[in-house]
Scaffold this active site. Structure first.
Site, PDB file in Angstrom:
ATOM      1  CG  ASN A   7      -1.862   1.082   1.335  1.00  0.00           C
ATOM      2  OD1 ASN A   7      -1.781   2.032   0.560  1.00  0.00           O
ATOM      3  ND2 ASN A   7      -2.784   0.989   2.271  1.00  0.00           N
ATOM      4  NE  ARG A  89      -5.941   1.906  -0.541  1.00  0.00           N
ATOM      5  CZ  ARG A  89      -5.979   2.933   0.295  1.00  0.00           C
ATOM      6  NH1 ARG A  89      -5.012   3.119   1.158  1.00  0.00           N
ATOM      7  NH2 ARG A  89      -6.986   3.755   0.274  1.00  0.00           N
ATOM      8  CG  HIS A 178     -12.457   4.394   2.081  1.00  0.00           C
ATOM      9  ND1 HIS A 178     -13.148   5.476   2.588  1.00  0.00           N
ATOM     10  CD2 HIS A 178     -11.152   4.628   2.347  1.00  0.00           C
ATOM     11  CE1 HIS A 178     -12.301   6.326   3.130  1.00  0.00           C
ATOM     12  NE2 HIS A 178     -11.077   5.836   3.001  1.00  0.00           N
ATOM     13  NE  ARG A 239      -8.747  13.202   2.653  1.00  0.00           N
ATOM     14  CZ  ARG A 239      -8.819  11.880   2.510  1.00  0.00           C
ATOM     15  NH1 ARG A 239      -9.654  11.350   1.645  1.00  0.00           N
ATOM     16  NH2 ARG A 239      -8.050  11.089   3.213  1.00  0.00           N
ATOM     17  CD  GLU A 332     -11.425  -1.146  12.600  1.00  0.00           C
ATOM     18  OE1 GLU A 332     -10.454  -1.434  13.311  1.00  0.00           O
ATOM     19  OE2 GLU A 332     -11.378  -1.168  11.352  1.00  0.00           O
ATOM     20  CD  GLU A 383      -8.624  -0.662   3.374  1.00  0.00           C
ATOM     21  OE1 GLU A 383      -8.864   0.098   2.433  1.00  0.00           O
ATOM     22  OE2 GLU A 383      -8.114  -0.272   4.437  1.00  0.00           O
TER      23      GLU A 383
END
Ligand code: AMP
Length: 400
Positions: A7, A89, A178, A239, A332, A383
């Site tokens: 990643n 990824r 995502h 963001r 989570e 992921e």
């Protein structure tokens, strides 16, 4: 198979070497400050190894990872030849509908997508090429895209009301991101409910430093909150999320800002960081809110309200909802955000269990009461495992 999941970011690179037969993580780690100075933090079991190594480019970073994986002291394989394949990824997959084997053709398509996400796709494509070179052409390299899960959205969900020439020539549409995470947690939710995914309507909430919410109907994404870029939807760490687009042109004109100034403000200086005035990290914001900081409380309230609105919107889009899933750093771990987002959703059939929710952290947990018509769940995302599963499927010739 031993599969390396990579990643890559603009100045960082995370990896995990996973045994796909047992799903055991054999080794994992992180290179940081690529292009500045560079170091690698490598983990094997409970041990951590720290290496300072000059990393002027991603090539030196990957070389450091391979050196660690094969080192006699901290390594887990005798040589690179023992790593069977690599999954990468890739943030922007354009019109790719699933993960793909990297070939000359798919590489050319990925290169054409760099203009849509230069900060992400640039380093990711570079890393794939370096792995091809270092691992040899016979080792499969697979690209897993953040966008591909959302390619099933219907036109009314992915289209923007802008002139057709831009849609056609500049590929302007909602892509969503995502996707690997939303796909993983939706499948896991169905498993936990003991029902086929194809029968379920699920709202998946990936809430982390970047956040997105997705409507998963029968296992397919039918709408998602991120858009043409990962800057749309919820307010995030830094963001802005959805804002009136004319705020941007207004501020550019008034303050003589360049496009790059505007980008930097909306990407790096906005979100809960801007509203709280304190931090982009929810732990810091909550600590300050508890000390009475009203701006921090507003940042938390705006975020939870945004999640709640999306859950309601997506229940409407799907004509119902059977499960709501929370995942990623905030989803989570942060019971407070989850409770605030679910408060008032009793009309949808949510019977939230505040007590179980308060203690739920980082493991699969149902946080609605037994008998709740809508099951609310915490499911840690994975992921890397999803990417590894795709690599194994593709390497064994399956079509995804
Ligand atoms: P991610 O992008 O999924 O790695 O999520 C990172 C974000 O999760 C951090 O910036 C924090 O805002 C948030 N986070 C991580 N741990 C906790 C926690 N225990 N409580 C609240 N927020 C957390």
């Amino acid at each position: 198979m031993k599969v390396l999941a990579v990643n890559a970011g603009s100045s960082s690179l995370k990896y995990q070497l996973i045994d796909s037969d047992t799903t055991e993580v054999l080794a994992k780690g992180l290179c940081e400050r690529i292009g500045i100075d560079g170091h690698l933090i490598a983990k094997r079991g409970g041990d951590t190894y720290y290496h300072e190594a000059p990393m002027p480019t991603h090539k030196e970073a990957i070389e450091a990872v391979f050196a660690s994986l094969t080192s006699p002291e901290e390594g887990v394989v005798s040589s690179l030849a023992s790593i069977d394949a690599c999954g990468h990824r890739v943030a922007h997959g354009g019109s790719f509908k699933s993960s793909v084997l990297v070939t000359d053709e798919t590489m050319a398509e990925m290169e054409s997508l760099i203009e849509l996400a230069p900060l992400h796709n640039g380093p990711e494509v570079t890393c794939i090429k370096i792995c091809q070179e270092l691992m040899g052409a016979d080792k499969p390299q697979v690209a897993a895209f953040d966008t591909s899960f959302h390619q099933t959205m219907p036109a009314e969900a992915y289209s923007y009301a802008v002139p057709a020439e831009y849609v056609k020539n500049d590929r302007i549409r909602r892509y969503g991101f995502h996707g690997t995470s939303h796909r993983f947690v939706a499948a896991r939710a169905a498993e936990m409910m003991g029902k086929p995914l194809s029968d379920l309507k699920i709202v998946t909430c990936h809430l982390g430093n970047g956040s997105s919410v997705t409507a998963v109907d029968g296992g397919k994404s039918v709408d998602t909150s991120m858009g043409f870029t990962p800057g749309a939807g919820l307010p995030m760490g830094t963001r802005c999320g959805d804002i009136d687009p004319f705020i941007v042109t207004h501020l550019m004109n008034k303050h003589n800002l360049s496009a790059s100034d505007a980008n930097s403000i909306l990407n790096k200086k906005s979100g809960v960081l801007a509203v709280s005035g304190v931090s982009s990290d929810f732990r810091d914001i909550e600590a300050e809110a508890d000390r009475g900081n009203a701006d921090c409380q507003l940042a938390l309230d705006m975020f939870a309200y945004g999640v709640k609105k999306l859950i309601g919107a997506y229940a409407a889009a799907m004509g119902g909802v059977d499960a709501i899933v929370f995942t990623a750093g905030v989803g989570e771990n942060d019971g407070r955000v989850r409770e605030a987002a679910c408060k008032g959703l009793e009309f949808l059939g949510v019977d939230f269990d505040s007590e179980v929710n308060a203690g739920a952290r980082g493991k699969d947990t149902v946080i609605s009461k037994p008998g709740s018509r809508v099951q609310v769940m915490v499911i840690p995302t994975n992921e890397e495992l999803m990417i590894v599963n795709d690599v194994v499927a593709i390497a064994s010739g399956k079509t995804l």
